[in-house]
Scaffold this motif. Structure first.
Motif, PDB file in Angstrom:
ATOM      1  N   ILE A  79     -37.130  -7.166 -26.295  1.00 15.99           N
ATOM      2  CA  ILE A  79     -35.823  -7.219 -25.630  1.00 15.99           C
ATOM      3  C   ILE A  79     -35.894  -6.407 -24.341  1.00 15.99           C
ATOM      4  O   ILE A  79     -36.275  -5.243 -24.350  1.00 15.99           O
ATOM      5  CB  ILE A  79     -34.700  -6.703 -26.550  1.00 15.99           C
ATOM      6  N   ARG A  80     -35.532  -7.059 -23.234  1.00 10.84           N
ATOM      7  CA  ARG A  80     -35.557  -6.412 -21.925  1.00 10.84           C
ATOM      8  C   ARG A  80     -34.185  -5.907 -21.510  1.00 10.84           C
ATOM      9  O   ARG A  80     -34.063  -4.870 -20.874  1.00 10.84           O
ATOM     10  CB  ARG A  80     -36.052  -7.396 -20.855  1.00 10.84           C
ATOM     11  N   LYS A  81     -33.142  -6.674 -21.873  1.00  6.08           N
ATOM     12  CA  LYS A  81     -31.815  -6.352 -21.357  1.00  6.08           C
ATOM     13  C   LYS A  81     -30.742  -6.814 -22.329  1.00  6.08           C
ATOM     14  O   LYS A  81     -30.877  -7.863 -22.956  1.00  6.08           O
ATOM     15  CB  LYS A  81     -31.628  -7.050 -20.009  1.00  6.08           C
ATOM     16  N   ILE A  82     -29.675  -6.025 -22.426  1.00  2.00           N
ATOM     17  CA  ILE A  82     -28.469  -6.401 -23.156  1.00  2.00           C
ATOM     18  C   ILE A  82     -27.313  -6.250 -22.179  1.00  2.00           C
ATOM     19  O   ILE A  82     -27.113  -5.176 -21.607  1.00  2.00           O
ATOM     20  CB  ILE A  82     -28.235  -5.518 -24.397  1.00  2.00           C
ATOM     21  N   ALA A  83     -26.563  -7.334 -21.964  1.00  4.33           N
ATOM     22  CA  ALA A  83     -25.461  -7.303 -20.998  1.00  4.33           C
ATOM     23  C   ALA A  83     -24.186  -7.852 -21.632  1.00  4.33           C
ATOM     24  O   ALA A  83     -24.216  -8.878 -22.318  1.00  4.33           O
ATOM     25  CB  ALA A  83     -25.815  -8.126 -19.763  1.00  4.33           C
ATOM     26  N   GLU A  84     -23.065  -7.159 -21.383  1.00  6.83           N
ATOM     27  CA  GLU A  84     -21.777  -7.672 -21.826  1.00  6.83           C
ATOM     28  C   GLU A  84     -21.422  -8.895 -20.988  1.00  6.83           C
ATOM     29  O   GLU A  84     -21.665  -8.919 -19.776  1.00  6.83           O
ATOM     30  CB  GLU A  84     -20.686  -6.619 -21.658  1.00  6.83           C
ATOM     31  N   THR A  85     -20.859  -9.901 -21.637  1.00  4.01           N
ATOM     32  CA  THR A  85     -20.514 -11.136 -20.932  1.00  4.01           C
ATOM     33  C   THR A  85     -19.395 -11.861 -21.668  1.00  4.01           C
ATOM     34  O   THR A  85     -19.120 -11.577 -22.841  1.00  4.01           O
ATOM     35  CB  THR A  85     -21.753 -12.061 -20.794  1.00  4.01           C
ATOM     36  N   ASN A  86     -18.768 -12.796 -20.965  1.00  2.00           N
ATOM     37  CA  ASN A  86     -17.787 -13.701 -21.570  1.00  2.00           C
ATOM     38  C   ASN A  86     -18.241 -15.139 -21.359  1.00  2.00           C
ATOM     39  O   ASN A  86     -17.424 -16.055 -21.280  1.00  2.00           O
ATOM     40  CB  ASN A  86     -16.403 -13.500 -20.956  1.00  2.00           C
ATOM     41  N   LEU A  96     -15.574 -14.779 -27.613  1.00  2.00           N
ATOM     42  CA  LEU A  96     -16.032 -14.827 -26.213  1.00  2.00           C
ATOM     43  C   LEU A  96     -16.374 -13.441 -25.697  1.00  2.00           C
ATOM     44  O   LEU A  96     -16.871 -13.289 -24.585  1.00  2.00           O
ATOM     45  CB  LEU A  96     -14.961 -15.479 -25.330  1.00  2.00           C
ATOM     46  N   ASP A  97     -16.135 -12.402 -26.490  1.00  2.00           N
ATOM     47  CA  ASP A  97     -16.532 -11.026 -26.164  1.00  2.00           C
ATOM     48  C   ASP A  97     -17.975 -10.877 -26.643  1.00  2.00           C
ATOM     49  O   ASP A  97     -18.232 -10.506 -27.779  1.00  2.00           O
ATOM     50  CB  ASP A  97     -15.598 -10.046 -26.877  1.00  2.00           C
ATOM     51  N   ARG A  98     -18.922 -11.170 -25.758  1.00  2.00           N
ATOM     52  CA  ARG A  98     -20.315 -11.366 -26.162  1.00  2.00           C
ATOM     53  C   ARG A  98     -21.285 -10.391 -25.508  1.00  2.00           C
ATOM     54  O   ARG A  98     -20.965  -9.742 -24.516  1.00  2.00           O
ATOM     55  CB  ARG A  98     -20.745 -12.793 -25.797  1.00  2.00           C
ATOM     56  N   LEU A  99     -22.474 -10.374 -26.094  1.00  2.00           N
ATOM     57  CA  LEU A  99     -23.610  -9.678 -25.517  1.00  2.00           C
ATOM     58  C   LEU A  99     -24.689 -10.718 -25.248  1.00  2.00           C
ATOM     59  O   LEU A  99     -25.003 -11.526 -26.131  1.00  2.00           O
ATOM     60  CB  LEU A  99     -24.165  -8.629 -26.480  1.00  2.00           C
ATOM     61  N   GLU A 100     -25.243 -10.697 -24.044  1.00  2.00           N
ATOM     62  CA  GLU A 100     -26.389 -11.555 -23.752  1.00  2.00           C
ATOM     63  C   GLU A 100     -27.640 -10.712 -23.920  1.00  2.00           C
ATOM     64  O   GLU A 100     -27.777  -9.661 -23.300  1.00  2.00           O
ATOM     65  CB  GLU A 100     -26.332 -12.108 -22.333  1.00  2.00           C
ATOM     66  N   ILE A 101     -28.519 -11.170 -24.786  1.00  2.00           N
ATOM     67  CA  ILE A 101     -29.772 -10.467 -25.034  1.00  2.00           C
ATOM     68  C   ILE A 101     -30.891 -11.255 -24.368  1.00  2.00           C
ATOM     69  O   ILE A 101     -31.118 -12.416 -24.699  1.00  2.00           O
ATOM     70  CB  ILE A 101     -30.039 -10.324 -26.553  1.00  2.00           C
ATOM     71  N   GLU A 102     -31.550 -10.616 -23.416  1.00  2.00           N
ATOM     72  CA  GLU A 102     -32.695 -11.226 -22.747  1.00  2.00           C
ATOM     73  C   GLU A 102     -33.959 -10.642 -23.370  1.00  2.00           C
ATOM     74  O   GLU A 102     -34.090  -9.423 -23.481  1.00  2.00           O
ATOM     75  CB  GLU A 102     -32.654 -10.936 -21.251  1.00  2.00           C
ATOM     76  N   TYR A 103     -34.871 -11.517 -23.762  1.00  2.00           N
ATOM     77  CA  TYR A 103     -36.099 -11.070 -24.419  1.00  2.00           C
ATOM     78  C   TYR A 103     -37.245 -11.984 -24.009  1.00  2.00           C
ATOM     79  O   TYR A 103     -37.035 -13.065 -23.466  1.00  2.00           O
ATOM     80  CB  TYR A 103     -35.922 -11.041 -25.944  1.00  2.00           C
ATOM     81  N   ARG A 105     -40.208 -13.530 -21.885  1.00  2.00           N
ATOM     82  CA  ARG A 105     -40.245 -13.749 -20.430  1.00  2.00           C
ATOM     83  C   ARG A 105     -38.956 -14.354 -19.896  1.00  2.00           C
ATOM     84  O   ARG A 105     -38.409 -13.894 -18.908  1.00  2.00           O
ATOM     85  CB  ARG A 105     -41.420 -14.650 -20.065  1.00  2.00           C
ATOM     86  N   PHE A 106     -38.487 -15.426 -20.545  1.00  2.00           N
ATOM     87  CA  PHE A 106     -37.327 -16.149 -20.011  1.00  2.00           C
ATOM     88  C   PHE A 106     -36.288 -16.483 -21.075  1.00  2.00           C
ATOM     89  O   PHE A 106     -35.395 -17.283 -20.803  1.00  2.00           O
ATOM     90  CB  PHE A 106     -37.787 -17.457 -19.349  1.00  2.00           C
ATOM     91  N   ASP A 107     -36.393 -15.934 -22.260  1.00  2.00           N
ATOM     92  CA  ASP A 107     -35.494 -16.291 -23.350  1.00  2.00           C
ATOM     93  C   ASP A 107     -34.248 -15.414 -23.355  1.00  2.00           C
ATOM     94  O   ASP A 107     -34.283 -14.249 -22.954  1.00  2.00           O
ATOM     95  CB  ASP A 107     -36.204 -16.142 -24.697  1.00  2.00           C
ATOM     96  N   SER A 108     -33.141 -15.998 -23.837  1.00  2.00           N
ATOM     97  CA  SER A 108     -31.917 -15.225 -24.007  1.00  2.00           C
ATOM     98  C   SER A 108     -31.072 -15.862 -25.106  1.00  2.00           C
ATOM     99  O   SER A 108     -31.232 -17.047 -25.414  1.00  2.00           O
ATOM    100  CB  SER A 108     -31.128 -15.131 -22.709  1.00  2.00           C
ATOM    101  N   VAL A 109     -30.190 -15.052 -25.672  1.00  2.00           N
ATOM    102  CA  VAL A 109     -29.274 -15.527 -26.702  1.00  2.00           C
ATOM    103  C   VAL A 109     -27.965 -14.758 -26.534  1.00  2.00           C
ATOM    104  O   VAL A 109     -27.959 -13.598 -26.124  1.00  2.00           O
ATOM    105  CB  VAL A 109     -29.869 -15.340 -28.121  1.00  2.00           C
ATOM    106  N   LEU A 110     -26.850 -15.437 -26.811  1.00  2.00           N
ATOM    107  CA  LEU A 110     -25.533 -14.809 -26.760  1.00  2.00           C
ATOM    108  C   LEU A 110     -25.066 -14.538 -28.182  1.00  2.00           C
ATOM    109  O   LEU A 110     -25.091 -15.436 -29.027  1.00  2.00           O
ATOM    110  CB  LEU A 110     -24.526 -15.738 -26.062  1.00  2.00           C
ATOM    111  N   ILE A 111     -24.637 -13.298 -28.428  1.00  2.00           N
ATOM    112  CA  ILE A 111     -24.131 -12.928 -29.747  1.00  2.00           C
ATOM    113  C   ILE A 111     -22.824 -12.149 -29.564  1.00  2.00           C
ATOM    114  O   ILE A 111     -22.495 -11.737 -28.448  1.00  2.00           O
ATOM    115  CB  ILE A 111     -25.151 -12.094 -30.560  1.00  2.00           C
ATOM    116  N   SER A 112     -22.088 -11.950 -30.661  1.00  2.00           N
ATOM    117  CA  SER A 112     -20.814 -11.227 -30.561  1.00  2.00           C
ATOM    118  C   SER A 112     -20.626 -10.284 -31.749  1.00  2.00           C
ATOM    119  O   SER A 112     -19.764 -10.510 -32.591  1.00  2.00           O
ATOM    120  CB  SER A 112     -19.645 -12.212 -30.487  1.00  2.00           C
ATOM    121  N   PRO A 113     -21.419  -9.222 -31.837  1.00  2.00           N
ATOM    122  CA  PRO A 113     -21.228  -8.297 -32.961  1.00  2.00           C
ATOM    123  C   PRO A 113     -19.867  -7.603 -32.878  1.00  2.00           C
ATOM    124  O   PRO A 113     -19.406  -7.254 -31.787  1.00  2.00           O
ATOM    125  CB  PRO A 113     -22.371  -7.298 -32.816  1.00  2.00           C
ATOM    126  N   LYS A 114     -19.231  -7.441 -34.029  1.00  2.00           N
ATOM    127  CA  LYS A 114     -17.934  -6.763 -34.080  1.00  2.00           C
ATOM    128  C   LYS A 114     -18.063  -5.329 -33.558  1.00  2.00           C
ATOM    129  O   LYS A 114     -17.229  -4.860 -32.803  1.00  2.00           O
ATOM    130  CB  LYS A 114     -17.420  -6.760 -35.522  1.00  2.00           C
TER     131      LYS A 114
END
Length: 137
Positions: A79-86, A96-103, A105-114
């Motif tokens: 994991i390179r970066k975690i950014a708050e996003t909508n 829609l209160d999400r975190l974008e996890i970049e990991y 080289r070019f992969d990312s996933v959006l999650i929304s932990p409570k």
């Protein structure tokens, strides 16, 4: 092993309730009972997904699960970066209160932990090299 449940966003619940409820009411009003056989299972499936979306930290692995539709693992060391996003993109997130996890080289996933802050702290405890980017308040 620590499990983080997905936050269930009022905005998504309201939108989906309005759309599916409106379609169901229209079908019932018009007497199209067969149409309800398609709408009601869809609503139940969406509820199932919302209730069964969670993120598990097991050692150095982040496991992301959204019902039967999404099951993925991310090595926390990548994991390179975690950014708050909508971001509105489809993702294993029930809010829609999400975190974008970049990991990787070019992969990312959006999650929304409570518990976003607890989740971020947990990730940083495992990999202190993660860049964290918060939204401007």
């Amino acid at each position: 092993m620590k499990v983080y449940k997905s936050k269930i966003g009022v905005e998504l619940v309201a939108f989906l309730s309005l759309v599916l409820g409106g379609v169901a009411l229209l079908l019932a009003y018009k007497g199209h009972w067969l149409g309800l056989l398609f709408v009601l299972p869809e609503a139940a499936f969406i509820m199932y997904l919302f209730m069964n979306t969670y993120y598990t930290v097991d050692g150095k692995t982040l496991k992301i699960k959204a019902g039967i539709l999404f099951n993925s693992s991310v090595d926390i060391d990548t994991i390179r970066k975690i950014a708050e996003t909508n971001n509105l993109l489809s993702s294993p997130a029930a809010s829609l209160d999400r975190l974008e996890i970049e990991y990787g080289r070019f992969d990312s996933v959006l999650i929304s932990p409570k518990d976003k802050q607890g989740f971020i702290s947990h990730m940083l405890a495992i990999n202190p090299n993660i860049e964290v980017q918060y939204k401007a308040k």
